[in-house]
Design an enzyme around this catalytic site. Structure first.
Site, PDB file in Angstrom:
ATOM      1  N   HIS A 163       0.568  -1.045  -0.208  1.00 41.14           N
ATOM      2  CA  HIS A 163      -0.348  -0.012   0.124  1.00 41.14           C
ATOM      3  C   HIS A 163       0.906   1.133  -0.293  1.00 41.14           C
ATOM      4  O   HIS A 163       0.564   2.520  -1.066  1.00 41.14           O
ATOM      5  CB  HIS A 163      -1.314   0.202   1.564  1.00 41.14           C
ATOM      6  CG  HIS A 163      -1.761   1.045   1.178  1.00 41.14           C
ATOM      7  ND1 HIS A 163      -2.883   1.237   1.371  1.00 41.14           N
ATOM      8  CD2 HIS A 163      -1.368   2.775   1.957  1.00 41.14           C
ATOM      9  CE1 HIS A 163      -3.355   2.853   1.489  1.00 41.14           C
ATOM     10  NE2 HIS A 163      -2.940   3.342   1.735  1.00 41.14           N
ATOM     11  N   GLU A 164       1.405   1.291   0.617  1.00 39.67           N
ATOM     12  CA  GLU A 164       2.639   2.739   1.225  1.00 39.67           C
ATOM     13  C   GLU A 164       3.724   2.387  -0.194  1.00 39.67           C
ATOM     14  O   GLU A 164       3.771   3.840  -0.735  1.00 39.67           O
ATOM     15  CB  GLU A 164       3.535   2.016   2.470  1.00 39.67           C
ATOM     16  CG  GLU A 164       3.399   1.961   3.872  1.00 39.67           C
ATOM     17  CD  GLU A 164       1.854   2.938   3.861  1.00 39.67           C
ATOM     18  OE1 GLU A 164       1.984   4.852   3.137  1.00 39.67           O
ATOM     19  OE2 GLU A 164       1.011   3.306   4.426  1.00 39.67           O
ATOM     20  N   HIS A 196       1.996   4.460  -2.599  1.00 43.51           N
ATOM     21  CA  HIS A 196       2.126   5.557  -2.923  1.00 43.51           C
ATOM     22  C   HIS A 196       3.147   6.134  -3.500  1.00 43.51           C
ATOM     23  O   HIS A 196       2.448   7.049  -4.801  1.00 43.51           O
ATOM     24  CB  HIS A 196       2.063   6.179  -1.860  1.00 43.51           C
ATOM     25  CG  HIS A 196       0.939   5.967  -1.077  1.00 43.51           C
ATOM     26  ND1 HIS A 196      -0.602   6.667  -0.866  1.00 43.51           N
ATOM     27  CD2 HIS A 196       0.408   5.486   0.292  1.00 43.51           C
ATOM     28  CE1 HIS A 196      -2.002   6.680  -0.325  1.00 43.51           C
ATOM     29  NE2 HIS A 196      -0.940   5.914   0.706  1.00 43.51           N
TER      30      HIS A 196
END
Length: 635
Positions: A430-431, A434
């Site tokens: 998820h990170e 980004h």
């Protein structure tokens, strides 16, 4: 200047360090007493998007063809908005799907209008596929501000930002050094991880007017801010962008979301030499024996500081990164070697997979050495394990291409013993995503294009989507539901409002749900829910490759899972700066048109329409209109 985008973490975190905690209704400066709610300073949505279908209705423009893709794009801007002053942004490239991505920045009196962009997507046939536009069309300033210089000096702007946002920066005795005609650096400050800078630029305001501002950039760790201070009034902040959204290897193998899904294995040389030809332990100039290489550098960061170069990282004999770990071990520092190794492994696999899908050097990926393949180097990802600056979260800071990304993985205290975010792959994916979305949307040189509330929400949704797609198991079907962050949060419900599901009784979210939501992680849950529908429609049509890498046929993944990941990624690069859901949907449709000639048009439309983003859906920040209709040819 940085186009940093703060990648939000799994949950809504203070400000924009994107992370994972419980959903909150505001985004405030991390760790600041009396923190300012940054949602009040978000950039308003101003972009329009002309899709491929709409371009076909404009034959005089759509058929325009002359010279290189840069010349085609430039001519389109001149024809679309005549007599405008603009400059070419130096981050144009042709992606691996054959689309030429070109971006322009509007200027006035030679000064950038920082939120006025025009992006043009030129197809393989040399014709314009689509374009996005947020150019300012209001009245121009009557005079060049550089002539009279009737604006505050940059030091006043820094003090104004510091006071308005309650930043922990001291500037007594600091001085200004010129970097260029419109940009300065502040020397002698304290409280920031690097010297703050300020750049004179215009901002197009929501009321249709233009404001001259100082864009003050301050990296204070958990928040990396671009604050637009009015250049006439040192107490007025117009907008704020936060860049932070927050050998052998013994690891949980790729595809396992967390320790509950399997056992650790010892993997030998797990890198892919097609995407990491220098391996994970070399940058082409130096060979490393620790968790450092061309794509990433991982270390223990217990004090939450920025001195990553000198922090501890495992450096085993014979490159055997094999360390004991069990979720029952306590305290967390007893297994720091395993934690750093896991974080390094997962992030490098993200690099390799995303590279295969199109996030390469030209597109602005994270590498020290780009090996002459385009883009800017010297920007691996700094990976901080067990970062001491926070708990119950993770975040990712995305500056523009050429500056390192930064991920912070925290300890979660919701269980006893505490749990380490490095071991939940879904959190790390998820990170890292980004970084992907912030570099693609707006182009490698502009990380400020996911700052509006709906585009910021999509940034969170893409992170969840890729993490969920990666964890799909061989026996999964469209009836399989997944929660986000369940293990680290010690909760079967995870950290989102609902599980990701194609069952409306399990997850009832639709486009108009956004009318009652004002927080990016909540809005992101709606977006990922839609993408999950599209994902399963494509899997049902094309099957599912359960291997760790896609198989391409004529440049197209031959299964539904990786095809969905590919066209969603291509859509990020096609869409305008700060897109809304409708525009991002159209960009995905255009990505499929370019990649497969629209072979999956109906599967994509049906997935979005089921969740209210069908034909007729309209964006309005306060009153979105939903639609379950699909095009006639898809009925």
């Amino acid at each position: 200047m940085h186009g940093l985008l703060l990648a939000a973490g799994l949950l809504s975190l203070p400000l924009h360090v994107l992370a994972h905690p419980q959903p909150s209704t505001s985004t405030s400066l991390a760790g600041r007493a009396g923190a300012v709610d940054l949602n009040e300073f978000r950039i308003a949505h101003r972009s329009s998007y002309t899709s491929h279908d709409e371009m076909k209705k404009l034959p005089s423009i759509a058929s325009f063809r002359q010279g290189t893709y840069l010349e085609v794009a430039t001519e389109l801007v001149k024809q679309t908005i005549p007599n405008m002053e603009f400059r070419l942004v130096d981050d144009h490239y042709v992606g691996d799907s054959g689309i030429g991505h070109v971006r322009f920045r509007q200027t006035m009196h030679g000064i950038d209008i920082d939120n006025s962009d025009f992006n043009v997507n030129v197809g393989k046939d040399g014709k314009v596929l689509s374009h996005g536009n947020s150019f300012y069309t209001g009245p121009a300033p009557s005079s060049n501000p550089m002539v009279k210089r009737d604006f505050i000096d940059p030091m006043q702007a820094l003090h104004g930002v510091r006071k308005a946002l309650n930043l922990p920066i001291k500037a007594d005795g600091a001085h200004v050094e010129d970097m260029s005609e419109h940009k300065v650096m502040f020397k002698g400050t304290s409280g920031a991880l690097s010297d703050p800078t300020a750049k004179l630029c215009y901002m197009a305001k929501e009321d249709g007017s233009l404001a001259l501002t100082w864009r003050v950039e301050t990296d204070i760790g958990d928040n990396w801010l671009l604050s637009y201070m009015d250049a006439k009034e040192s107490s007025k902040v117009h907008n704020v962008v936060d860049y932070v959204a927050h050998a052998t290897f013994q690891v949980y193998k790729w595809g396992l979301a967390d320790p509950t899904e399997g056992k650790r294995e010892i993997l030998t040389n797990p890198w892919n030499l097609k995407t990491s030809p220098l391996t994970w332990l070399s940058d082409g100039q130096n060979n490393f024996t620790a968790t450092r290489g061309n794509n990433a550098i991982a270390q223990y960061n217990p004090d939450g500081g920025n001195d990553y170069e000198n922090n501890y990282r495992p450096s085993p004999k014979n490159l055997k990164f094999e360390y004991p770990y069990s979720p029952d071990m306590n305290p967390p520092k007893t297994y720091i070697d395993a934690s750093v190794t896991e974080l390094f492994y997962t992030s490098n696999v993200c690099h390799d997979l995303y590279y295969m899908l199109g996030f390469n050097e030209k597109a602005g990926n994270f590498q020290v050495n780009n090996r002459g393949q385009g883009g800017k180097g010297n920007d691996f990802v700094i990976l901080n394990a067990q970062d001491g600056s926070g708990t119950n979260n993770a975040n990712f800071a995305t500056p523009p291409d050429g500056q390192p990304g930064r991920m912070r993985a925290y300890i979660w205290t919701r269980a006893n013993p505490p749990r380490d975010a490095s071991f939940e792959a879904g959190t790390i994916i998820h990170e890292y995503t980004h970084g992907l979305s912030n570099r693609l949307c707006g182009g490698p040189a502009n990380s400020r294009c996911l700052n509006a509330i709906e585009s910021g929400g999509m940034g969170e949704g893409w992170g969840d989507f890729y993490a969920t797609a990666v964890r799909l198991k061989p026996n999964d079907t469209r009836k399989t539901n997944y929660v986000k962050g369940g293990w680290v949060n010690n909760s079967p419900k995870g950290v989102r409002m609902y599980p990701y599901s194609t069952d409306m009784n399990v997850n009832p979210l639709v486009y108009t749900s956004n009318n009652k939501l004002n927080e990016v992680h909540a809005i992101g849950t709606v977006w990922c829910t839609m993408l999950y529908e599209v994902l399963w429609n494509l899997i049902d049509k094309h099957g599912k490759n359960d291997g760790p890498v896609p198989i391409f046929e004529n440049g197209v993944p031959n299964d539904g899972k990786y095809l969905a990941m590919k066209i969603v990624m291509d859509g990020m690069a096609i869409q305008p700066c700060n897109p809304n859901f409708v525009q991002a949907r159209d960009a995905i449709l255009d990505a499929d048109m370019n990649l497969t000639k629209g072979a999956n048009k109906c599967e994509i439309w049906k997935g979005f329409a089921k969740r209210g983003l069908g034909v007729g859906a309209k964006f309005d920040p306060k009153n979105r209109t939903g639609s379950t209709q699909v095009p006639n040819e898809c009925k």
